[in-house]
Scaffold this motif. Structure first.
Motif, mmCIF file in Angstrom:
data_model
loop_
_atom_site.group_PDB
_atom_site.id
_atom_site.type_symbol
_atom_site.label_atom_id
_atom_site.label_comp_id
_atom_site.label_asym_id
_atom_site.label_seq_id
_atom_site.Cartn_x
_atom_site.Cartn_y
_atom_site.Cartn_z
ATOM 1 N N GLU A 1 26.722 -17.346 -24.080
ATOM 2 C CA GLU A 1 26.752 -18.780 -24.397
ATOM 3 C C GLU A 1 25.421 -19.446 -24.047
ATOM 4 O OE1 GLU A 1 29.320 -22.664 -23.272
ATOM 5 O OE2 GLU A 1 30.327 -20.726 -23.159
ATOM 6 N N LYS A 2 24.916 -19.152 -22.855
ATOM 7 C CA LYS A 2 23.661 -19.777 -22.411
ATOM 8 C C LYS A 2 22.502 -19.438 -23.342
ATOM 9 C CE LYS A 2 20.471 -19.976 -18.518
ATOM 10 N NZ LYS A 2 20.266 -21.371 -18.175
ATOM 11 N N MET A 3 22.495 -18.186 -23.821
ATOM 12 C CA MET A 3 21.339 -17.735 -24.591
ATOM 13 C C MET A 3 21.528 -17.877 -26.104
ATOM 14 S SD MET A 3 19.158 -17.060 -22.364
ATOM 15 C CE MET A 3 17.852 -16.271 -23.304
ATOM 16 N N GLY A 4 22.663 -18.454 -26.529
ATOM 17 C CA GLY A 4 22.894 -18.656 -27.961
ATOM 18 C C GLY A 4 23.209 -17.367 -28.702
ATOM 19 N N LEU A 5 23.758 -16.388 -28.003
ATOM 20 C CA LEU A 5 24.189 -15.154 -28.670
ATOM 21 C C LEU A 5 25.640 -15.347 -29.090
ATOM 22 C CD1 LEU A 5 22.754 -12.643 -26.035
ATOM 23 C CD2 LEU A 5 21.929 -12.918 -28.389
ATOM 24 N N SER A 6 26.076 -14.674 -30.169
ATOM 25 C CA SER A 6 27.464 -14.870 -30.586
ATOM 26 C C SER A 6 28.392 -14.321 -29.501
ATOM 27 C CB SER A 6 27.725 -14.210 -31.937
ATOM 28 O OG SER A 6 27.311 -12.884 -31.876
ATOM 29 N N THR A 7 29.464 -15.045 -29.221
ATOM 30 C CA THR A 7 30.347 -14.632 -28.116
ATOM 31 C C THR A 7 31.286 -13.544 -28.608
ATOM 32 O OG1 THR A 7 31.330 -16.770 -28.585
ATOM 33 C CG2 THR A 7 30.437 -16.473 -26.380
ATOM 34 N N ASP A 8 30.895 -12.343 -28.271
ATOM 35 C CA ASP A 8 31.658 -11.155 -28.660
ATOM 36 C C ASP A 8 31.746 -10.309 -27.391
ATOM 37 O OD1 ASP A 8 32.430 -8.641 -29.443
ATOM 38 O OD2 ASP A 8 31.136 -8.583 -31.230
ATOM 39 N N GLY A 9 32.940 -10.251 -26.814
ATOM 40 C CA GLY A 9 33.109 -9.560 -25.540
ATOM 41 C C GLY A 9 32.931 -8.061 -25.646
ATOM 42 N N ASP A 10 33.041 -7.525 -26.867
ATOM 43 C CA ASP A 10 33.030 -6.065 -26.983
ATOM 44 C C ASP A 10 31.670 -5.481 -27.378
ATOM 45 O OD1 ASP A 10 34.509 -3.636 -26.759
ATOM 46 O OD2 ASP A 10 34.223 -3.433 -28.932
ATOM 47 N N ILE A 11 30.782 -6.315 -27.903
ATOM 48 C CA ILE A 11 29.504 -5.763 -28.393
ATOM 49 C C ILE A 11 28.629 -5.308 -27.211
ATOM 50 C CG2 ILE A 11 28.211 -7.952 -28.421
ATOM 51 C CD1 ILE A 11 27.151 -7.048 -31.218
ATOM 52 N N LEU A 12 27.874 -4.216 -27.404
ATOM 53 C CA LEU A 12 26.999 -3.720 -26.328
ATOM 54 C C LEU A 12 25.814 -4.677 -26.174
ATOM 55 C CD1 LEU A 12 26.230 -1.349 -24.334
ATOM 56 C CD2 LEU A 12 24.746 -0.538 -26.156
ATOM 57 N N LEU A 13 25.693 -5.235 -25.007
ATOM 58 C CA LEU A 13 24.617 -6.203 -24.737
ATOM 59 C C LEU A 13 23.565 -5.541 -23.839
ATOM 60 C CD1 LEU A 13 23.258 -8.958 -24.638
ATOM 61 C CD2 LEU A 13 25.072 -9.787 -23.174
ATOM 62 N N ILE A 14 22.346 -5.469 -24.372
ATOM 63 C CA ILE A 14 21.250 -4.823 -23.631
ATOM 64 C C ILE A 14 20.298 -5.899 -23.105
ATOM 65 C CG2 ILE A 14 19.289 -3.226 -23.807
ATOM 66 C CD1 ILE A 14 20.793 -1.789 -26.050
ATOM 67 N N GLY A 15 19.971 -5.827 -21.824
ATOM 68 C CA GLY A 15 19.099 -6.836 -21.214
ATOM 69 C C GLY A 15 17.752 -6.277 -20.790
ATOM 70 N N VAL A 16 16.764 -7.169 -20.740
ATOM 71 C CA VAL A 16 15.429 -6.840 -20.202
ATOM 72 C C VAL A 16 14.947 -8.035 -19.376
ATOM 73 C CG1 VAL A 16 12.993 -6.409 -20.758
ATOM 74 C CG2 VAL A 16 14.754 -5.382 -22.186
ATOM 75 N N ILE A 17 14.434 -7.762 -18.187
ATOM 76 C CA ILE A 17 13.743 -8.792 -17.392
ATOM 77 C C ILE A 17 12.447 -8.137 -16.965
ATOM 78 C CG2 ILE A 17 13.798 -10.256 -15.329
ATOM 79 C CD1 ILE A 17 16.911 -9.542 -15.284
ATOM 80 N N SER A 18 11.324 -8.696 -17.383
ATOM 81 C CA SER A 18 10.098 -7.954 -17.089
ATOM 82 C C SER A 18 8.846 -8.786 -17.273
ATOM 83 C CB SER A 18 10.021 -6.758 -18.040
ATOM 84 O OG SER A 18 8.916 -5.967 -17.756
ATOM 85 N N ARG A 19 7.819 -8.406 -16.541
ATOM 86 C CA ARG A 19 6.494 -8.881 -16.905
ATOM 87 C C ARG A 19 6.166 -8.199 -18.229
ATOM 88 N NH1 ARG A 19 2.517 -6.810 -13.733
ATOM 89 N NH2 ARG A 19 3.860 -5.208 -12.872
ATOM 90 N N LEU A 20 5.586 -8.942 -19.154
ATOM 91 C CA LEU A 20 5.253 -8.343 -20.449
ATOM 92 C C LEU A 20 3.831 -7.802 -20.382
ATOM 93 C CD1 LEU A 20 6.920 -10.942 -22.860
ATOM 94 C CD2 LEU A 20 7.863 -8.821 -21.954
ATOM 95 N N VAL A 21 3.710 -6.627 -19.826
ATOM 96 C CA VAL A 21 2.408 -5.976 -19.686
ATOM 97 C C VAL A 21 2.540 -4.541 -20.164
ATOM 98 C CG1 VAL A 21 1.590 -7.389 -17.745
ATOM 99 C CG2 VAL A 21 2.956 -5.355 -17.285
ATOM 100 N N GLU A 22 1.403 -3.929 -20.442
ATOM 101 C CA GLU A 22 1.410 -2.592 -21.047
ATOM 102 C C GLU A 22 2.237 -1.600 -20.242
ATOM 103 O OE1 GLU A 22 -2.046 -0.271 -21.171
ATOM 104 O OE2 GLU A 22 -1.274 0.847 -22.913
ATOM 105 N N GLN A 23 2.155 -1.709 -18.906
ATOM 106 C CA GLN A 23 2.870 -0.781 -18.015
ATOM 107 C C GLN A 23 4.344 -0.643 -18.377
ATOM 108 O OE1 GLN A 23 3.021 -2.149 -13.917
ATOM 109 N NE2 GLN A 23 4.728 -0.833 -13.456
ATOM 110 N N LYS A 24 4.953 -1.715 -18.821
ATOM 111 C CA LYS A 24 6.402 -1.754 -18.971
ATOM 112 C C LYS A 24 6.906 -1.127 -20.275
ATOM 113 C CE LYS A 24 6.845 -3.784 -14.974
ATOM 114 N NZ LYS A 24 7.473 -3.139 -13.825
ATOM 115 N N GLY A 25 6.011 -0.769 -21.196
ATOM 116 C CA GLY A 25 6.400 -0.040 -22.412
ATOM 117 C C GLY A 25 7.209 -0.855 -23.413
ATOM 118 N N LEU A 26 7.209 -2.170 -23.259
ATOM 119 C CA LEU A 26 8.072 -2.980 -24.127
ATOM 120 C C LEU A 26 7.526 -3.161 -25.542
ATOM 121 C CD1 LEU A 26 9.173 -5.420 -21.338
ATOM 122 C CD2 LEU A 26 10.677 -3.868 -22.594
ATOM 123 N N ASP A 27 6.245 -2.823 -25.726
ATOM 124 C CA ASP A 27 5.687 -2.851 -27.080
ATOM 125 C C ASP A 27 6.437 -1.869 -27.976
ATOM 126 O OD1 ASP A 27 4.435 -1.172 -25.067
ATOM 127 O OD2 ASP A 27 3.115 -0.412 -26.634
#
Ligand code: ADP
Length: 487
Positions: A286-312
């Motif tokens: 709800e907070k993030m504006g994602l559709s409220t679906d209790g069953d869908i797999l929700l994947i999270g990331v919290i990170s500095r966005l730097v090369e080390q983290k491989g998020l590219d």
């Protein structure tokens, strides 16, 4: 050995100054050593944004003995969970809004700022008549301390043993050769067998060479940094000092990160009853504006966005993942503006399924840890990593690259024994990442019993501060025993 006097010198310590995990670890270590009966003092620069309302100035202005003469600074004093925290106030270097820099640019005079801080940390001990048994320096910012303790005449302080902890091998702290006269160290140190590297001074090199004991933040990282691939040019020196190098895994602050009593999340829960986690998921969606679906797999990331983290690499395959799999994705982070923009573009193309918040947000970080089903951390290297540990304690299974601390803390899912605490891959490429996320997805949808058993197992893992503090105490004892004996 009885109670020790321990000085922790660092550029960051929570809650006063935090950029990454270093701040959490230093502060937690101080607290846990205090609980074990040791006399601990943390020292850090008094950066302009630090709130001074609970700090008090200590005595008259303090002399800092620089190589070129003396400077006057002011020492401030505060407390954090009963632990003494001292601060060095010096407008010229710390009266700025950043810790290391601003708008993604490091300050050009960082070597001056942190070498001044290191010498002031030493002078503060004499000034307050408090002589530590051990000086524990963290990363290059306080890396001159082990060197100064051996190479300068400090009288009462020369007896102190030194421990140097490498939180991140990638940042060495390069300084021009003038550093030596600036800080009052002998010119002989400008030598390849001492601190010289590529015509400059490498502060971390000096710290590794001079510390009585060297630690880093996970066992695997302690091995990795002795190799060419991860040693960043200091692998030879670390191999030379291998007998004095150990890995001590970071701990989690259970007062801040526990789903049982976390006040920042939608509902509390434990491994015995995960019902509250569903509410946390709904609150996050709800907070993030994602559709409220209790069953869908929700994947999270919290990170500095730097090369080390491989998020590219995550960014590269995000549309494929969203097109092929029934997943939602939420990211909280800040850093590289290009990567920020790419994630934002994905969020607008997949509204309701991808949510991105650029910035630093503690409450949202707790909500993601509690509400997501999986946590993604595909780091290129990871000395320890904290978020994968927080995730496990919140029943959020990490999907990680098997490197450094990720390798030591996450046990890969074994389909035969239905055991593990996350999903591990090794090669950081699009295919391996895609396949591992798909594997986590199929486990979630098709082998839910296994997924739930892993959640419960992961939530009971021991990342307690006692374990970490006891390991550091052993390192301190080793440093005291071997003080000044190595070459
Ligand atoms: P690193 O120290 O390399 O950044 P760690 O996983 O060791 O990585 O520690 C990161 C710490 O910073 C964790 O406490 C994490 O929750 C926090 N953090 C990182 N980025 C953010 C953000 N954008 N908002 C809130 N917390 C963050």
């Amino acid at each position: 050995m009885g109670a020790m006097k321990i000085l922790l010198a660092s550029a960051e310590a929570a809650p006063f100054a935090k950029v990454g995990g270093l701040a959490d670890v230093v502060s937690l270590l101080g607290r846990s050593l205090g609980v074990l009966g040791h006399e601990v003092r943390i020292i850090l620069p008094l950066y302009a944004p630090i709130d001074r309302s609970n700090l008090t100035p200590y005595g008259q202005p303090m002399i800092v003995n620089m190589g070129y003469g003396v400077e006057f600074c002011r020492l401030w004093r505060g407390k954090n969970f009963g632990i003494e925290v001292f601060f060095i106030e010096f407008e010229k270097y710390f009266g700025r809004c950043g810790i290391y820099g601003e708008s993604g640019e490091g300050y050009r005079d960082n070597w001056e700022r942190f070498s001044f801080f290191s010498r002031a940390a030493i002078d503060s001990c004499d000034f307050t008549n408090w002589i530590p048994d051990v000086v524990h320096a963290h990363d290059w910012h306080s890396g001159l301390l082990p060197v100064m303790l051996r190479e300068q005449r400090l009288y009462r302080l020369n007896g102190a043993a030194s421990v140097f902890t490498i939180h991140n091998m990638a940042h060495h702290g390069y300084a021009p050769p003038e550093l030596l006269s600036f800080i009052g160290l002998p010119q002989k140190l400008f030598h390849p067998f001492a601190m010289e590297a590529f015509g400059a001074i490498n502060i971390m090199k000096g710290a590794i060479l001079y510390a009585d004991k060297i630690t880093t933040v996970s066992r695997t990282y302690a091995d990795e940094i002795k190799t060419r691939a991860h040693g960043c040019g200091l692998d030879g020196l670390l191999t030379y000092r291998a007998a004095d190098l150990i890995g001590i895994c970071n701990a989690v602050d259970g007062d801040i990160w526990s789903p049982k009593n976390d006040p920042m999340i939608g509902a509390n829960f434990s491994h015995k009853n995960l019902a509250g986690k569903k509410k946390c998921k709904a609150a996050l969606q709800e907070k993030m504006g994602l559709s409220t679906d209790g069953d869908i797999l929700l994947i999270g990331v919290i990170s500095r966005l730097v090369e080390q983290k491989g998020l590219d690499v995550v960014c590269d395959i995000l549309p494929n993942l969203l097109n092929d799999l029934r997943i939602q994705f939420v990211l909280l982070g800040a850093g590289d503006p290009i990567l920020e923009g790419r994630f934002m573009a994905h969020a607008s193309n997949y509204a309701g399924r991808i949510a991105v918040k650029i910035g630093y947000d503690d409450t949202l970080a707790h909500m993601i840890e509690a509400g997501a089903d999986c946590f993604l951390m595909p780091s290129r290297y990871e000395p320890c990593g904290l978020n994968q540990m927080y995730s496990m304690l919140y029943g959020t299974l990490p999907i990680v690259r098997g490197t450094g601390g990720l390798c030591d803390s996450v046990e890969n899912y074994d389909e035969h024994t239905s055991s593990g605490s996350g999903f591990v891959f090794h090669q950081l490429d699009r295919e391996a990442l895609y396949n591992t996320i798909r594997w986590a997805c199929s486990t979630y949808y098709e082998r839910r019993q296994d997924f739930m058993a892993m959640q419960k197992y992961a939530m009971q893992k021991d990342f307690s501060m006692d374990k970490m503090a006891n390991a550091y105490l052993k390192a301190y004892e080793y440093a005291i025993d071997s003080h000044g004996k190595h070459a």
